[in-house]
Design a protein around this motif. Structure first.
Motif, PDB file in Angstrom:
ATOM      1  N   SER A  28       0.854  -1.187   0.000  1.00  0.00           N
ATOM      2  CA  SER A  28       0.000   0.000   0.000  1.00  0.00           C
ATOM      3  C   SER A  28       0.885   1.230   0.000  1.00  0.00           C
ATOM      4  O   SER A  28       1.883   1.297   0.723  1.00  0.00           O
ATOM      5  N   LYS A  29       0.495   2.210  -0.834  1.00  0.00           N
ATOM      6  CA  LYS A  29       1.290   3.429  -1.017  1.00  0.00           C
ATOM      7  C   LYS A  29       0.413   4.647  -0.773  1.00  0.00           C
ATOM      8  O   LYS A  29      -0.813   4.565  -0.855  1.00  0.00           O
ATOM      9  N   ASP A  30       1.065   5.774  -0.510  1.00  0.00           N
ATOM     10  CA  ASP A  30       0.316   7.014  -0.338  1.00  0.00           C
ATOM     11  C   ASP A  30       0.123   7.701  -1.695  1.00  0.00           C
ATOM     12  O   ASP A  30       0.527   7.172  -2.733  1.00  0.00           O
ATOM     13  N   ALA A  31      -0.467   8.890  -1.678  1.00  0.00           N
ATOM     14  CA  ALA A  31      -0.758   9.618  -2.912  1.00  0.00           C
ATOM     15  C   ALA A  31       0.511  10.006  -3.670  1.00  0.00           C
ATOM     16  O   ALA A  31       0.470  10.245  -4.877  1.00  0.00           O
ATOM     17  N   ASN A  32       1.661  10.054  -2.969  1.00  0.00           N
ATOM     18  CA  ASN A  32       2.940  10.390  -3.596  1.00  0.00           C
ATOM     19  C   ASN A  32       3.735   9.150  -3.995  1.00  0.00           C
ATOM     20  O   ASN A  32       4.927   9.244  -4.271  1.00  0.00           O
TER      21      ASN A  32
END
Length: 174
Positions: free
Chosen positions: A155-159
């Motif tokens: 899972s990754k953030d918006a960046n």
């Protein structure tokens, strides 16, 4: 049997907490440590691959619907709910973009996840006493081979920063 064993471990942890408090530890840090240990005992076992890929946070709890032992048995054409808890160090994570792959004999195949991304519009991420909790549904495609492999979840953030990563052994069934 598993419930009785967990109760036993919880009692041991409470004794440790009491000893920690007598030695000058704070109640909150002791309570948090006990709760995290309790979650880890209730969690489905998994490999935390966060250190390998530079993830910011550690997964503290994993639940895969209808999976109680490893490898997780997953039937083709099924949609399975996955619930994850992780400590975001108070950073207020509110967006997760999932990259989930099935891995069979070193061959990776993209998995279908909903909702993706997980954000405030879907009610799939929430604050918990020890960080964040989120859920997502994974679809077990009918074209997957009937065999053992693993599910690799990042899972990754918006960046596009890696936040969490875990891997679980699975077996795909008809």
């Amino acid at each position: 049997m598993r419930g009785a064993l967990m109760d036993y471990y919880l009692k041991i942890l409470l004794v440790i907490c009491a000893a920690h408090e007598l030695a000058g530890g704070t109640i909150k840090s002791t309570r948090d440590a006990v709760y995290k240990k309790y979650l880890s005992l209730r969690s489905l076992p998994f490999e935390d691959c966060g250190e390998k890929n530079g993830s910011l946070y550690q997964v503290s709890y994993l639940d895969i619907e209808s999976c109680t032992t490893l490898p997780c048995s997953m039937a083709r054409n099924a949609t399975i709910k996955v619930t994850v808890r992780f400590d975001d160090n108070g950073n207020g994570v509110s967006f997760l973009k999932h990259e989930v792959r099935w891995v069979f004999n070193y061959i990776k195949t993209q998995a279908a996840i909903t909702p993706d991304p997980c954000d405030g519009d879907h009610g799939c991420i929430e604050s918990a006493s020890d960080g964040k909790a989120y859920w997502a549904n994974i679809f077990v495609n009918e074209t997957l081979p009937v065999m053992k492999g693993s599910m690799l979840w990042e899972s990754k953030d918006a960046n596009d920063q890696n936040l969490i990563c875990f891997q679980v052994p699975v077996v795909i069934t008809v």
